[in-house]
Design a protein around this motif. Sequence first.
Motif, PDB file in Angstrom:
ATOM      1  N   PRO A 591       2.453 -37.162 -52.230  1.00 19.82           N
ATOM      2  CA  PRO A 591       3.499 -36.212 -52.637  1.00 19.82           C
ATOM      3  C   PRO A 591       2.961 -35.204 -53.650  1.00 19.82           C
ATOM      4  N   ASP A 592       3.381 -33.955 -53.496  1.00 22.92           N
ATOM      5  CA  ASP A 592       2.864 -32.874 -54.326  1.00 22.92           C
ATOM      6  C   ASP A 592       3.997 -32.214 -55.103  1.00 22.92           C
ATOM      7  N   PRO A 593       3.987 -32.326 -56.430  1.00 25.90           N
ATOM      8  CA  PRO A 593       5.055 -31.715 -57.232  1.00 25.90           C
ATOM      9  C   PRO A 593       5.153 -30.200 -57.044  1.00 25.90           C
ATOM     10  N   ASP A 594       4.052 -29.537 -56.632  1.00 23.07           N
ATOM     11  CA  ASP A 594       4.060 -28.085 -56.453  1.00 23.07           C
ATOM     12  C   ASP A 594       5.016 -27.637 -55.353  1.00 23.07           C
ATOM     13  N   VAL A 595       5.367 -28.544 -54.449  1.00 19.06           N
ATOM     14  CA  VAL A 595       6.273 -28.188 -53.353  1.00 19.06           C
ATOM     15  C   VAL A 595       7.627 -27.746 -53.900  1.00 19.06           C
ATOM     16  N   MET A 596       7.986 -28.240 -55.060  1.00 22.64           N
ATOM     17  CA  MET A 596       9.313 -27.955 -55.614  1.00 22.64           C
ATOM     18  C   MET A 596       9.527 -26.461 -55.844  1.00 22.64           C
ATOM     19  N   LYS A 597       8.466 -25.716 -56.191  1.00 23.40           N
ATOM     20  CA  LYS A 597       8.662 -24.289 -56.446  1.00 23.40           C
ATOM     21  C   LYS A 597       9.027 -23.545 -55.163  1.00 23.40           C
ATOM     22  N   TYR A 598       8.489 -24.004 -54.010  1.00 22.42           N
ATOM     23  CA  TYR A 598       8.857 -23.390 -52.730  1.00 22.42           C
ATOM     24  C   TYR A 598      10.289 -23.767 -52.357  1.00 22.42           C
ATOM     25  N   VAL A 599      10.659 -24.984 -52.689  1.00 18.83           N
ATOM     26  CA  VAL A 599      12.027 -25.437 -52.424  1.00 18.83           C
ATOM     27  C   VAL A 599      13.023 -24.576 -53.209  1.00 18.83           C
ATOM     28  N   GLU A 600      12.716 -24.335 -54.472  1.00 15.16           N
ATOM     29  CA  GLU A 600      13.620 -23.530 -55.297  1.00 15.16           C
ATOM     30  C   GLU A 600      13.707 -22.095 -54.801  1.00 15.16           C
ATOM     31  N   MET A 601      12.592 -21.541 -54.349  1.00 13.55           N
ATOM     32  CA  MET A 601      12.599 -20.188 -53.787  1.00 13.55           C
ATOM     33  C   MET A 601      13.433 -20.142 -52.512  1.00 13.55           C
ATOM     34  N   SER A 602      13.294 -21.168 -51.662  1.00 17.08           N
ATOM     35  CA  SER A 602      14.060 -21.220 -50.414  1.00 17.08           C
ATOM     36  C   SER A 602      15.551 -21.303 -50.697  1.00 17.08           C
ATOM     37  N   ARG A 603      15.927 -22.145 -51.655  1.00 18.01           N
ATOM     38  CA  ARG A 603      17.343 -22.269 -52.011  1.00 18.01           C
ATOM     39  C   ARG A 603      17.898 -20.937 -52.501  1.00 18.01           C
ATOM     40  N   SER A 604      17.097 -20.240 -53.290  1.00 19.22           N
ATOM     41  CA  SER A 604      17.532 -18.956 -53.825  1.00 19.22           C
ATOM     42  C   SER A 604      17.708 -17.919 -52.716  1.00 19.22           C
ATOM     43  N   MET A 605      16.765 -17.872 -51.784  1.00 21.63           N
ATOM     44  CA  MET A 605      16.792 -16.866 -50.719  1.00 21.63           C
ATOM     45  C   MET A 605      17.905 -17.119 -49.702  1.00 21.63           C
ATOM     46  N   THR A 606      18.216 -18.397 -49.464  1.00 25.04           N
ATOM     47  CA  THR A 606      19.274 -18.719 -48.488  1.00 25.04           C
ATOM     48  C   THR A 606      20.648 -18.780 -49.137  1.00 25.04           C
ATOM     49  N   GLY A 607      20.678 -18.756 -50.442  1.00 25.82           N
ATOM     50  CA  GLY A 607      21.954 -18.818 -51.146  1.00 25.82           C
ATOM     51  C   GLY A 607      22.591 -20.188 -51.132  1.00 25.82           C
ATOM     52  N   ALA A 608      21.788 -21.219 -50.827  1.00 21.52           N
ATOM     53  CA  ALA A 608      22.320 -22.586 -50.768  1.00 21.52           C
ATOM     54  C   ALA A 608      22.416 -23.166 -52.174  1.00 21.52           C
ATOM     55  N   THR A 609      23.461 -23.899 -52.410  1.00 19.05           N
ATOM     56  CA  THR A 609      23.639 -24.562 -53.710  1.00 19.05           C
ATOM     57  C   THR A 609      23.585 -26.072 -53.522  1.00 19.05           C
ATOM     58  N   PRO A 610      22.956 -26.786 -54.448  1.00 13.84           N
ATOM     59  CA  PRO A 610      22.874 -28.249 -54.340  1.00 13.84           C
ATOM     60  C   PRO A 610      24.255 -28.889 -54.285  1.00 13.84           C
ATOM     61  N   ASP A 611      24.365 -29.903 -53.409  1.00  8.27           N
ATOM     62  CA  ASP A 611      25.620 -30.629 -53.230  1.00  8.27           C
ATOM     63  C   ASP A 611      25.454 -32.020 -53.843  1.00  8.27           C
ATOM     64  N   PRO A 612      26.194 -32.321 -54.922  1.00  8.77           N
ATOM     65  CA  PRO A 612      26.037 -33.630 -55.588  1.00  8.77           C
ATOM     66  C   PRO A 612      26.277 -34.806 -54.652  1.00  8.77           C
ATOM     67  N   GLU A 613      27.185 -34.662 -53.673  1.00 12.53           N
ATOM     68  CA  GLU A 613      27.463 -35.758 -52.739  1.00 12.53           C
ATOM     69  C   GLU A 613      26.242 -36.066 -51.878  1.00 12.53           C
ATOM     70  N   LEU A 614      25.561 -35.009 -51.431  1.00 14.61           N
ATOM     71  CA  LEU A 614      24.360 -35.213 -50.616  1.00 14.61           C
ATOM     72  C   LEU A 614      23.256 -35.882 -51.421  1.00 14.61           C
ATOM     73  N   VAL A 615      23.089 -35.441 -52.646  1.00 13.63           N
ATOM     74  CA  VAL A 615      22.019 -35.978 -53.491  1.00 13.63           C
ATOM     75  C   VAL A 615      22.188 -37.481 -53.701  1.00 13.63           C
ATOM     76  N   LYS A 616      23.420 -37.968 -53.665  1.00 17.10           N
ATOM     77  CA  LYS A 616      23.693 -39.386 -53.903  1.00 17.10           C
ATOM     78  C   LYS A 616      23.554 -40.247 -52.649  1.00 17.10           C
ATOM     79  N   LEU A 617      23.330 -39.626 -51.494  1.00 12.17           N
ATOM     80  CA  LEU A 617      23.257 -40.405 -50.247  1.00 12.17           C
ATOM     81  C   LEU A 617      22.169 -41.469 -50.314  1.00 12.17           C
ATOM     82  N   ASP A 618      22.483 -42.663 -49.775  1.00  6.76           N
ATOM     83  CA  ASP A 618      21.466 -43.710 -49.678  1.00  6.76           C
ATOM     84  C   ASP A 618      20.674 -43.526 -48.387  1.00  6.76           C
ATOM     85  N   ASP A 619      19.698 -44.418 -48.162  1.00  8.41           N
ATOM     86  CA  ASP A 619      18.821 -44.284 -46.993  1.00  8.41           C
ATOM     87  C   ASP A 619      19.604 -44.281 -45.686  1.00  8.41           C
TER      88      ASP A 619
END
Length: 720
Positions: A591-619
């Motif tokens: 796993p590479d922590p640097d991937v997070m910066k691309y994730v944040e850019m993607s979220r910004s460009m698509t206008g997606a906002t984090p959903d707390p319910e999704l983040v809590k999902l189990d396997d």
Amino acid sequence: MGKGRTVMEVGDDGVAVVTIVNPPANVITLDVVRSLKGNFEEALRRNDVKAAVLTGNGGIFSGGLDLSILRAIQKKELETIKVLFTSICDATDIIEAAEKPLVAAIDGLALGGGFEITLACQARISTTRARLSLPELQHGVIPGFGGTQRLPRLIGLTKALEMILVDASLFLLCHPLSKAIKAEEAHQLGLVDAVVSTEELLSTARCWALDICESRRPWDRALSKTDRLESAEEAREILNLARTQAQKQAPNLKHPLICIDVIEEGIVSGPQAGLQKETIAFQELILSNTCKRLVHVFFSQRETTKIPGITDLGLIPSNVRKVAVVGGGLMGSGIATAMILNHYPVILKEVDKKFLIAGIDRIKANLQSLVRKGKMTKEKYEKTLSLVTGVLDYEIFKEVDLQVFADLERHCPSHCILATNTSTIDLTLIGQKTNCQNRIVGAHFFSPAHIMPLLEIVCSKLTSPQVVIDLLDVGKKIKKTTIVVGNCTGFAVNRMFFPYTQTALLLVDRGMDVYKIDHACKEFGMPVGPFRLADLVGLGVALATGMQYLENFPDRVYKSMLVSLMIEDKRTGEASQKGFYKYDGKRKAIPDPDVMKYVEMSRSMTGATPDPELVKLDDEGIAEMVFFPVINEACRVLDEGIAVKASDLDIASIFGMGFPPYRGGIMHWADSVGAAHIHGKLSEWEVKYGQFFRPCSYLSERAIGGVPLSAPTEQAKARL
């Protein structure tokens, strides 16, 4: 389930030869067991019989228990299980306790229950081509006819566990028999007493039986042997190690651990206690969901060779003798390797000498890997490699019968099959500028082509049935499981699984961690998660195929920017040593922590906002979100007639994408979850996250009507 017999002939030497006759594989049925028991009892009664030999007809000892028996039991024919166990236990008890020796004469395969019967014999003689295996774990059960107790006493606990449990991981790859014990190894282990030629088999076995009878050779009863068993302390360590390995290899499965417990019972409490526990465990496991699903996979794999409107026309395969492969890249070299490993001469065409040398080198590397693993001798390596001819022009193509397609109609003979390995592009587009669309067919291999077991044969409306028959024959000869599907973007396998990565990208844009998603998919039973898979195939390929789906299915493609952003920064996957993971020159994904910066850019460009319910999902919740859209697309594939049988999609999902076979395949698993539940969840997610999750009409109708998703459509019924 109720056919087959054994035949007994008594020779002048006083040896009764009992032969299992149930072609083609001499599987063990109730009738075979009853006949076997009757012949043994007769041989013991007759004064003119001194000893007996048990063998199989037609160059095969036995393919094991007829799995139709398991199916019958699972359909609540519980009386069958009582009759089966009473008959087999009686037969093996008679063999073990008999006052006249019985020797097994083994030619060809001796699998499962058939092999277990030989373990009760006083000796085993085999030919050089004999293969011995206990593949029961591949079907969700354990050896049930004494194998867990007799085998450790014959060859020791360590080797017995290797033979019995090795398939706990192998059936994840659906590659049965790849670890069958060969004759020479069996002889070294003491599992067979002598290895002879086919011509000498019966005469040697007869003499061996008489030698035992007249005390010239020892009389071995497997259940009484203890000299090969390890000490109690060693046995405990070995069994605990086996448990750890089984849990690591197959964490979602219980029956490998049950098998170890049964073996341990025999060592701790004695063989009779072990046999009793084995019988109880076997009977319970037959009715388990895991066994039902794996038996479904077994029969579904057999059904893939039956294609309505093609295999029922009486056509005979043409003799494909030479193959041309255009392009020696990863896939081309893999396909060429698969062909030469199965004795097909291959012409490999490249655009220049540099690329040709690179392609040949890839083929060499594939073969050298087999040499390093001891699966190929250096002599075989040289002979196999000699089947490849590298060329830079098309002059020699006039000699080939099968061509991996690159618009070469004018360079090939009129009978040549033009096959494309494209994974997404519509065949009609590929062949629109040719005059021979009846010879154009998809031959979609999965990477690495010489290892992955699936071949997806794709037919357009113009593809000749004869071409399909010929390609089915080639698939069989190169040891691939084949499915035949209709023509569309992505065909069957890639089309139904394109939501696998699409959903994962949506979840990441909505706040979920990349590695949490991959972990959940692995916990579900997939070999890799969607992001590790994207690294394997290459992010460039993933983006290009995504564009194909966007063009053809714009209403159900999630438009994430994440992959594009990573490619722009030269993160293209494992080949470049960095993608969603980093590799540092090794195949291990970190796993590479640097991937997070691309994730944040993607979220910004698509206008997606984090959903707390999704983040809590189990396997389990993540797995549902990833796989329910796959099921939805698989329903469309069935509804459109791209695949006729849901069971073909089960096999495609397992052999092509690594869907866990112990779940029965994608559609079989969907039915176990229930159409109503899947429809309800997709509808809920559509409201929250958009039309990407919208249930198709096929799924909606079946959810409302309570009809299984795998039940054939009216159109499919007409074809079947």
